[in-house]
Structure formats: structure tokens, C-alpha cells
Design an enzyme around this catalytic site. Structure first.
Site, mmCIF file in Angstrom:
data_model
loop_
_atom_site.group_PDB
_atom_site.id
_atom_site.type_symbol
_atom_site.label_atom_id
_atom_site.label_comp_id
_atom_site.label_asym_id
_atom_site.label_seq_id
_atom_site.Cartn_x
_atom_site.Cartn_y
_atom_site.Cartn_z
ATOM 1 N N GLU A 236 0.858 -1.191 0.000
ATOM 2 C CA GLU A 236 0.000 0.000 0.000
ATOM 3 C C GLU A 236 0.893 1.241 0.000
ATOM 4 O O GLU A 236 1.824 1.340 0.793
ATOM 5 C CB GLU A 236 -0.923 -0.028 1.236
ATOM 6 C CG GLU A 236 -1.600 1.288 1.583
ATOM 7 C CD GLU A 236 -2.461 1.876 0.466
ATOM 8 O OE1 GLU A 236 -3.186 1.129 -0.201
ATOM 9 O OE2 GLU A 236 -2.381 3.118 0.256
ATOM 10 N N GLN A 237 0.560 2.187 -0.873
ATOM 11 C CA GLN A 237 1.424 3.375 -0.990
ATOM 12 C C GLN A 237 1.348 4.305 0.228
ATOM 13 O O GLN A 237 2.338 4.938 0.592
ATOM 14 C CB GLN A 237 1.071 4.162 -2.245
ATOM 15 C CG GLN A 237 -0.315 4.795 -2.185
ATOM 16 C CD GLN A 237 -0.651 5.650 -3.398
ATOM 17 O OE1 GLN A 237 0.146 5.752 -4.323
ATOM 18 N NE2 GLN A 237 -1.818 6.246 -3.403
ATOM 19 N N ARG B 69 -16.827 4.004 6.169
ATOM 20 C CA ARG B 69 -15.724 3.358 5.437
ATOM 21 C C ARG B 69 -14.575 2.905 6.333
ATOM 22 O O ARG B 69 -14.076 1.796 6.180
ATOM 23 C CB ARG B 69 -15.157 4.312 4.381
ATOM 24 C CG ARG B 69 -15.949 4.369 3.142
ATOM 25 C CD ARG B 69 -15.521 5.578 2.335
ATOM 26 N NE ARG B 69 -16.308 5.644 1.150
ATOM 27 C CZ ARG B 69 -15.952 5.124 -0.017
ATOM 28 N NH1 ARG B 69 -14.808 4.514 -0.159
ATOM 29 N NH2 ARG B 69 -16.739 5.209 -1.053
ATOM 30 N N TYR C 250 -27.633 9.402 5.489
ATOM 31 C CA TYR C 250 -28.027 8.215 6.257
ATOM 32 C C TYR C 250 -27.141 8.112 7.498
ATOM 33 O O TYR C 250 -26.026 8.633 7.514
ATOM 34 C CB TYR C 250 -27.944 6.942 5.409
ATOM 35 C CG TYR C 250 -26.682 6.716 4.610
ATOM 36 C CD1 TYR C 250 -25.540 6.179 5.196
ATOM 37 C CD2 TYR C 250 -26.639 7.025 3.252
ATOM 38 C CE1 TYR C 250 -24.395 5.944 4.449
ATOM 39 C CE2 TYR C 250 -25.486 6.795 2.496
ATOM 40 C CZ TYR C 250 -24.372 6.254 3.104
ATOM 41 O OH TYR C 250 -23.241 6.023 2.357
HETATM 42 C C1 FAD Z 1 -18.834 9.695 -3.545
HETATM 43 C C2 FAD Z 1 -18.650 8.214 -3.628
HETATM 44 C C3 FAD Z 1 -19.588 7.371 -3.030
HETATM 45 C C4 FAD Z 1 -19.458 5.979 -3.125
HETATM 46 N N1 FAD Z 1 -20.402 5.184 -2.553
HETATM 47 C C5 FAD Z 1 -20.299 3.840 -2.648
HETATM 48 C C6 FAD Z 1 -21.285 2.992 -2.059
HETATM 49 O O1 FAD Z 1 -22.234 3.471 -1.436
HETATM 50 N N2 FAD Z 1 -21.147 1.635 -2.182
HETATM 51 C C7 FAD Z 1 -20.077 1.076 -2.849
HETATM 52 O O2 FAD Z 1 -19.975 -0.156 -2.914
HETATM 53 N N3 FAD Z 1 -19.132 1.866 -3.436
HETATM 54 C C8 FAD Z 1 -19.215 3.214 -3.340
HETATM 55 N N4 FAD Z 1 -18.250 4.010 -3.919
HETATM 56 C C9 FAD Z 1 -17.164 3.391 -4.704
HETATM 57 C C10 FAD Z 1 -16.038 2.852 -3.832
HETATM 58 O O3 FAD Z 1 -15.558 3.872 -2.993
HETATM 59 C C11 FAD Z 1 -14.903 2.342 -4.698
HETATM 60 O O4 FAD Z 1 -15.400 1.596 -5.757
HETATM 61 C C12 FAD Z 1 -13.962 1.483 -3.865
HETATM 62 O O5 FAD Z 1 -13.330 2.270 -2.880
HETATM 63 C C13 FAD Z 1 -12.905 0.832 -4.770
HETATM 64 O O6 FAD Z 1 -12.000 0.125 -3.982
HETATM 65 P P1 FAD Z 1 -10.573 -0.250 -4.572
HETATM 66 O O7 FAD Z 1 -9.884 -0.974 -3.460
HETATM 67 O O8 FAD Z 1 -10.718 -0.901 -5.885
HETATM 68 O O9 FAD Z 1 -9.859 1.142 -4.851
HETATM 69 P P2 FAD Z 1 -9.425 2.270 -3.829
HETATM 70 O O10 FAD Z 1 -10.405 2.395 -2.720
HETATM 71 O O11 FAD Z 1 -9.131 3.477 -4.647
HETATM 72 O O12 FAD Z 1 -8.073 1.718 -3.201
HETATM 73 C C14 FAD Z 1 -6.872 1.718 -3.931
HETATM 74 C C15 FAD Z 1 -5.727 1.629 -2.934
HETATM 75 O O13 FAD Z 1 -4.510 1.494 -3.649
HETATM 76 C C16 FAD Z 1 -3.541 2.398 -3.156
HETATM 77 N N5 FAD Z 1 -2.627 2.686 -4.265
HETATM 78 C C17 FAD Z 1 -2.863 3.466 -5.356
HETATM 79 N N6 FAD Z 1 -1.803 3.465 -6.169
HETATM 80 C C18 FAD Z 1 -0.890 2.642 -5.597
HETATM 81 C C19 FAD Z 1 0.426 2.224 -5.968
HETATM 82 N N7 FAD Z 1 1.005 2.643 -7.108
HETATM 83 N N8 FAD Z 1 1.100 1.373 -5.138
HETATM 84 C C20 FAD Z 1 0.529 0.930 -3.978
HETATM 85 N N9 FAD Z 1 -0.695 1.315 -3.574
HETATM 86 C C21 FAD Z 1 -1.403 2.139 -4.386
HETATM 87 C C22 FAD Z 1 -4.359 3.575 -2.671
HETATM 88 O O14 FAD Z 1 -3.641 4.346 -1.702
HETATM 89 C C23 FAD Z 1 -5.578 2.878 -2.083
HETATM 90 O O15 FAD Z 1 -5.388 2.508 -0.740
HETATM 91 C C24 FAD Z 1 -18.353 5.416 -3.833
HETATM 92 C C25 FAD Z 1 -17.395 6.262 -4.411
HETATM 93 C C26 FAD Z 1 -17.541 7.634 -4.302
HETATM 94 C C27 FAD Z 1 -16.500 8.506 -4.948
#
Ligand code: FAD
Length: 382
Positions: free
Chosen positions: A27-28, A101, A210
Site C-alpha cells: 500500500e502506498q 468506510r 443516512y
Molecule cells: C462519492 C462516492 C460514493 C461511493 N459510494 C459507494 C457505495 O455506497 N457503495 C459502494 O460499494 N461503493 C461506493 N463508492 C465506490 C467505492 O468507494 C470504490 O469503488 C472502492 O473504494 C474501490 O475500492 P478499490 O480498493 O478498488 O480502490 P481504492 O479504494 O481506490 O483503493 C486503492 C488503494 O490502492 C492504493 N494505491 C494506489 N496506487 C498505488 C500504488 N502505485 N502502489 C501501492 N498502492 C497504491 C491507494 O492508496 C488505495 O489505498 C463510492 C465512491 C464515491 C466517490
């Protein structure tokens, strides 16, 4: 190896541990951390929590709303009401919840830490990788090299790993901005303390609220159309801009907006769906693979489903990662693409329409039933 320790990356590590596979999460950020805001978690993801062994931990801290309600932000007319009580539960077998979250990430992180198969590293930003056919090496920004049997890019919307595999440039800017805030529930007016997800929908604006964390907190998300674009996310928002955008909204809406001094701001982006997001021993997961707008509240849920499916495909073909990754993307791309495209439609035609389009929306939503959500909430085969 898993690049990224957000919801998707940690869920992937946990899912792999359940099939007896070791993983290393890089994790970055300097710690595993989620922004302070809420997330909706639908029955399809509760099914995955069971597989990951965290259903109880989630139930302890989540809130289970009685209904999902949409009101017109200008007239307060109720345009949709879906009860989430016993009948909903009986139909979908799993509940509909909302969770803070950091609480969701904490449940995942605690479960990961309990597994001897999961190694967690923070402060490691993955810069690039080499697929060497028998294994994959990655290099971090500070020139450290890690080696593993395969690589999962769970590095979110701006994924560097996606750049290599898909190469479709920057994400698509939706032209919508979200302001988010969380406050102690005692500070909220009575109408906002109910156990309900309420969405106030108006022309090019909406507000969702909510309760969170067993009902101790209130989550507020205000979204409006704007041409503004700033790279990255999670910056401070400008309350004056928000007040201007919501000036015609009902007093209940403006009253809630006035409670917050420090908003955090997100420029909302997604991408067009793609069919292929794996190459050899490298694949993508969650927002790195299929980033979606938030209008179906499914991005996080899809990332967790991805994690479970990915582990299952690896379990079937064992060390043939290239085959497992192709099977995984084939299993996932249509469902996640449907979420991406439906989210765009819902944003434009359910949350933000005006005039006749809003009337069509009202008519459509009056006839919406639970069954219309079955394709999503029935979930995947667990
Ligand atoms: C306003 C809003 C409301 C939302 N509401 C909902 C909801 O109600 N329900 C739902 O299911 N989803 C919701 N989402 C979507 C949800 O937040 C994302 O789809 C989800 O967080 C994706 O998870 P992820 O782990 O794929 O990516 P991320 O959460 O973006 O995690 C990526 C991780 O990788 C790390 N990283 C990035 N680049 C690197 C690198 N080069 N090297 C190492 N680490 C790195 C980052 O620091 C981060 O910790 C919402 C999004 C938004 C913007």
C-alpha cells in the site's frame, strides 16, 4: 502480490487466504486508511462477507436502514420508497446496510492481520512490474524490488498497472463533484436521524444522507454538476459553491448543508467498460479494473465480489495464473460493465433530471419493485 490496500486489495488478500494462498499487500500510503464517509452495502456483498468470514464484524458496526427513499429536492414529493425490512431480507436472504468506510476497512484489516498467510506493507508505492513468465517482479518508487508468483493491481482509479495492461489513458471526468461530510448524529435535525437512506434529487444536484456506526454518526453526500477538474481527490470543498448550487433546494436540504463547515471534495470519474484487464500473470481488481460512478452504490461491492471470484478461479486451476485471470475477467466483465453503465444512466436520469425528464423519472420509479434490483442484489454464486 497485491498492489493497493484499499477495500479491494484487502478483500483479495483475505479471499486468497481462505483458499490457503499466501499474499503480500503493498500500500502506498503510510497506513491502511479509508476516508471518513459512508458506503452502502447491498445484499450481494453481504453474501461475500460470509465467504470472507467478516459478516459478524460488519453486522456489529453497520446500520440497517428501514428504507431507501427518494424525494424531489425542490418539492419534497416522495418519488421512490423501497422498504428494506423483513420482506426485503426474506427475498434477498442478506440485508441492505450502510457502514462508515473506516469501519469496513478496519474489519477487513483485522481479519487480514489474523491470517498468517497475509503480509501487509505500507509506504510502498508500486511503480512498475515485469512479468517474467515464471514469476512477476515489481519495483516500488523507492526502488525496492518484490517478487511473487503473480500480481493483482488493486490500485484504484488511477491504477499504474492498468496503464500497462489496458492503456486507456486518464479516467473519464463525469462533470459531477461530490462533497462529503460526517457529523455526530445529535447535531442533525430529527428528520435526518431516522434509520433510512434518503436521497433528495434535483436538477443537476442531489443530497444523500443516512446514519452510520450503529446510528452514532450522520453521513452527508452532496453532488452537483461542475466543469471544474482537479486531479486526485479528497480536497477541501468550498461551502459557498455548494450553497449556490443548492439555493433552490428545500429548506430541509439547505438546513443539512449548513451544518457542515469542512467538506471534503471529490471530482467524480469513471471509465468505459473493457473486456480484457489481465495479461499473463497480472490482473486488475476493483476500481483499477472497472471504475464506476457512485450512483448505484456498487464500486466497493464489486471490488469485494471480484476478490472472491478471483480466489475461486485460482483455486480451480491452481498455479496456472494466466488461465485463472482470464477466467476471472470473463466471469466479471459483464456484471461490472452493467454496473458502470447503469450508474451513468441513474446519475443523469434518476438523480439529476429536470422538467419532463424528471416527470418520466417519477413515473418510472413509482413502478419500481424489489425485483428490478434482483440482477444485482441476488448476487453471484458464492
Ligand atoms: C462519492 C462516492 C460514493 C461511493 N459510494 C459507494 C457505495 O455506497 N457503495 C459502494 O460499494 N461503493 C461506493 N463508492 C465506490 C467505492 O468507494 C470504490 O469503488 C472502492 O473504494 C474501490 O475500492 P478499490 O480498493 O478498488 O480502490 P481504492 O479504494 O481506490 O483503493 C486503492 C488503494 O490502492 C492504493 N494505491 C494506489 N496506487 C498505488 C500504488 N502505485 N502502489 C501501492 N498502492 C497504491 C491507494 O492508496 C488505495 O489505498 C463510492 C465512491 C464515491 C466517490
Amino acid at each position: 502480490m497485491i498492489a493497493g490496500g484499499g477495500i479491494g486489495g484487502l478483500a483479495a488478500a483475505l479471499a486468497l487466504s481462505k483458499i490457503g494462498r499466501a499474499s503480500l499487500v503493498l500500500e502506498q500510503a503510510s497506513e491502511f486508511k479509508e476516508v471518513g464517509a459512508g458506503i452502502q452495502i447491498s445484499p450481494n456483498v453481504f453474501m461475500m462477507f460470509d465467504v470472507l468470514g467478516i459478516a459478524e464484524a460488519i453486522k456489529q458496526i453497520a446500520v440497517f436502514p428501514d428504507s431507501l427513499t427518494i424525494r424531489d429536492a425542490l418539492t419534497a414529493e416522495q418519488v421512490m420508497h423501497i422498504p428494506l425490512g423483513p420482506e426485503f431480507l426474506a427475498r434477498f436472504r442478506y440485508p441492505y446496510g450502510v457502514i462508515y468506510r473506516p469501519d469496513l476497512l478496519d474489519a477487513l484489516l483485522r481479519a487480514c492481520k489474523q491470517s498468517p498467510l497475509i503480509a501487509l506493507h505500507t509506504g510502498k508505492s508500486v511503480a512498475g512490474y515485469e512479468d517474467r513468465n515464471t514469476h512477476v517482479t515489481i519495483r516500488t518508487d523507492d526502488d525496492e524490488i518484490f517478487e511473487g508468483a503473480a500480481l493483482v493491481g488493486a490500485d484504484g482509479l488511477w491504477s499504474r498497472i492498468r496503464e500497462r495492461i489496458v492503456g486507456d489513458g486518464k479516467p473519464r471526468v463525469a462533470g459531477h463533484i461530490a462533497y462529503r461530510a460526517v457529523l455526530p448524529i445529535e447535531k442533525a435535525p430529527t428528520h435526518a436521524r431516522e434509520r433510512r437512506v434518503t436521497l433528495w434529487a434535483g436538477p443537476k444536484i442531489h443530497l444523500v444522507h443516512y446514519p452510520l456506526r450503529r446510528g452514532e454518526l450522520l453521513n452527508l453526500v452532496a453532488v452537483f454538476h461542475s466543469d471544474r477538474y482537479e486531479e486526485g481527490w479528497d480536497k477541501y470543498g468550498d461551502p459557498e459553491e455548494l450553497n449556490e448550487k443548492f439555493k433552490h433546494a428545500r429548506s430541509e436540504v439547505r438546513e443539512l448543508l449548513a451544518l457542515i463547515e469542512a467538506w471534503r471534495m471529490w471530482v467524480l470519474c469513471d471509465r468505459d467498460p473493457v473486456k480484457h484487464w489481465s495479461a499473463g500473470r497480472v490482473t486488475l481488481l476493483g476500481d483499477a479494473a472497472h471504475p464506476t460512478l457512485q450512483y448505484m452504490a456498487q464500486g466497493g461491492c464489486m471490488a469485494i465480489e471480484d476478490a472472491v471470484v478471483l480466489a475461486r478461479k485460482i483455486e480451480i486451476v491452481q498455479d496456472d495464473f494466466a488461465r485463472a485471470f482470464v477466467a476471472y475477467q470473463e466471469d466479471r466483465y459483464l456484471r461490472t460493465a452493467r454496473v458502470q453503465l447503469t450508474s451513468r444512466f441513474v446519475g443523469d436520469y434518476v438523480y439529476h433530471p429536470r422538467g419532463p425528464a424528471a416527470e418520466v423519472r417519477n413515473q418510472m420509479l413509482q413502478n419500481l419493485t424489489r425485483e428490478d434490483m434482483a440482477w444485482l442484489y441476488d448476487g453471484i454464486k458464492a
